[in-house]
Design an enzyme around this catalytic site. Structure first.
Site, PDB file in Angstrom:
ATOM      1  N   ASP A 193       0.751  -1.295   0.095  1.00  0.00           N
ATOM      2  CA  ASP A 193       0.018   0.194  -0.015  1.00  0.00           C
ATOM      3  C   ASP A 193       0.855   1.209  -0.201  1.00  0.00           C
ATOM      4  O   ASP A 193       2.265   1.253  -0.037  1.00  0.00           O
ATOM      5  CB  ASP A 193      -0.877   0.071   1.249  1.00  0.00           C
ATOM      6  CG  ASP A 193      -2.219   0.678   0.920  1.00  0.00           C
ATOM      7  OD1 ASP A 193      -2.409   1.896   0.194  1.00  0.00           O
ATOM      8  OD2 ASP A 193      -3.419   0.055   1.249  1.00  0.00           O
ATOM      9  N   HIS A 242     -13.451   0.008  -6.965  1.00  0.00           N
ATOM     10  CA  HIS A 242     -14.671   0.641  -6.887  1.00  0.00           C
ATOM     11  C   HIS A 242     -14.530   2.187  -6.613  1.00  0.00           C
ATOM     12  O   HIS A 242     -15.252   2.917  -6.805  1.00  0.00           O
ATOM     13  CB  HIS A 242     -15.656  -0.059  -6.038  1.00  0.00           C
ATOM     14  CG  HIS A 242     -15.488   0.105  -4.585  1.00  0.00           C
ATOM     15  ND1 HIS A 242     -16.570   0.105  -3.680  1.00  0.00           N
ATOM     16  CD2 HIS A 242     -14.528   0.279  -3.863  1.00  0.00           C
ATOM     17  CE1 HIS A 242     -16.217   0.201  -2.563  1.00  0.00           C
ATOM     18  NE2 HIS A 242     -14.911   0.329  -2.460  1.00  0.00           N
ATOM     19  N   GLY A 275       4.634   1.601  -1.744  1.00  0.00           N
ATOM     20  CA  GLY A 275       4.667   2.038  -3.126  1.00  0.00           C
ATOM     21  C   GLY A 275       3.248   2.594  -3.694  1.00  0.00           C
ATOM     22  O   GLY A 275       2.406   2.996  -2.876  1.00  0.00           O
ATOM     23  N   ASP A 276       3.232   2.758  -5.170  1.00  0.00           N
ATOM     24  CA  ASP A 276       2.021   3.556  -5.712  1.00  0.00           C
ATOM     25  C   ASP A 276       1.385   2.179  -6.623  1.00  0.00           C
ATOM     26  O   ASP A 276       2.170   1.951  -7.772  1.00  0.00           O
ATOM     27  CB  ASP A 276       2.447   4.614  -6.393  1.00  0.00           C
ATOM     28  CG  ASP A 276       1.481   5.361  -6.943  1.00  0.00           C
ATOM     29  OD1 ASP A 276       0.358   4.679  -7.258  1.00  0.00           O
ATOM     30  OD2 ASP A 276       1.723   6.321  -7.744  1.00  0.00           O
ATOM     31  N   PHE A 277       0.417   1.682  -6.427  1.00  0.00           N
ATOM     32  CA  PHE A 277      -0.307   0.804  -7.544  1.00  0.00           C
ATOM     33  C   PHE A 277      -0.232   1.320  -9.036  1.00  0.00           C
ATOM     34  O   PHE A 277      -0.858   0.487  -9.832  1.00  0.00           O
ATOM     35  CB  PHE A 277      -1.442  -0.154  -6.877  1.00  0.00           C
ATOM     36  CG  PHE A 277      -2.408   0.763  -6.542  1.00  0.00           C
ATOM     37  CD1 PHE A 277      -3.120   1.819  -7.261  1.00  0.00           C
ATOM     38  CD2 PHE A 277      -3.156   0.310  -5.410  1.00  0.00           C
ATOM     39  CE1 PHE A 277      -4.258   2.231  -6.936  1.00  0.00           C
ATOM     40  CE2 PHE A 277      -4.348   0.989  -4.845  1.00  0.00           C
ATOM     41  CZ  PHE A 277      -4.901   2.058  -5.663  1.00  0.00           C
TER      42      PHE A 277
END
Length: 197
Positions: free
Chosen positions: A59, A97, A77-79
């Site tokens: 996350d 969503h 991190g950054d998805f």
């Protein structure tokens, strides 16, 4: 605000996690990455079913910095950029969503880029019925997500289209008693046949 949001997510996850791992066989996987996994509630439920597995909670750095998760590897991190590569199973629970279709496909493409040809992506989401009367709670959540985040709930057909746009194919739709489904996806055959490098 961040703490309040994470507490709310953890409370909902606690209600759903047991139902998810009871309905979907996570014990067959040797390594699992929970993408956007927050405080690790779902991944802890996975650990109970698959104590042998290598488990990674992924996350944002400021989220995982506050997580006390013995037995889990924690990675920030950054998805939208990258996720840890090479796992057997990727979990994406209540993430898509939050986003419109373009951003949802971007997240899915990042996951696909990290997946081995035989890996599985398990998307845990509420699924909109074809007729609103069949599940009014899902429809209320759809409106809620639209107003607050530009996100949305989706039908199985809409998830299938998102997967296809990201180079994935839907392989299973597993409903759970908690009102969410586990939508399993794999790399599309055409994608898997592409030579590496």
């Amino acid at each position: 605000r961040r703490a309040a949001f994470q507490a709310s997510m953890a409370s909902r996850s606690a209600r759903e996690a047991g139902a998810v791992v009871a309905a979907y066989d996570v014990a067959r996987f040797g390594s699992v990455v929970d993408v956007g996994g927050g405080g690790g509630v779902l991944l802890r439920a996975v650990r109970d079913r698959a104590p042998h597995a290598d488990l990674v909670l992924f996350d944002r750095p400021e989220v995982v910095a506050a997580v006390d998760a013995p037995g889990l590897r924690v990675v920030g991190g950054d998805f939208f950029a990258r996720v840890p590569a090479g796992a057997d199973l990727y979990l994406l629970s209540r993430v898509l969503h939050d986003w419109d279709d373009g951003d949802a496909v971007a997240v899915l493409r990042t996951c696909r880029a990290a997946m081995r040809p035989d890996a599985v992506l398990a998307v845990v989401e509420a699924v909109l019925p074809e007729r609103a009367v069949a599940d009014p709670a899902a429809v209320r959540m759809d409106l809620h997500m639209l107003v607050l985040l530009r996100g949305r709930e989706r039908t199985v057909a809409e998830f299938t289209a998102l997967f296809a746009a990201a180079g994935l194919r839907l392989t299973a739709d597993v409903p759970t008693p908690a009102g969410v489904h586990v939508l399993a996806a794999r790399v599309r055959r055409a994608e898997r046949a592409t030579p590496a490098g």
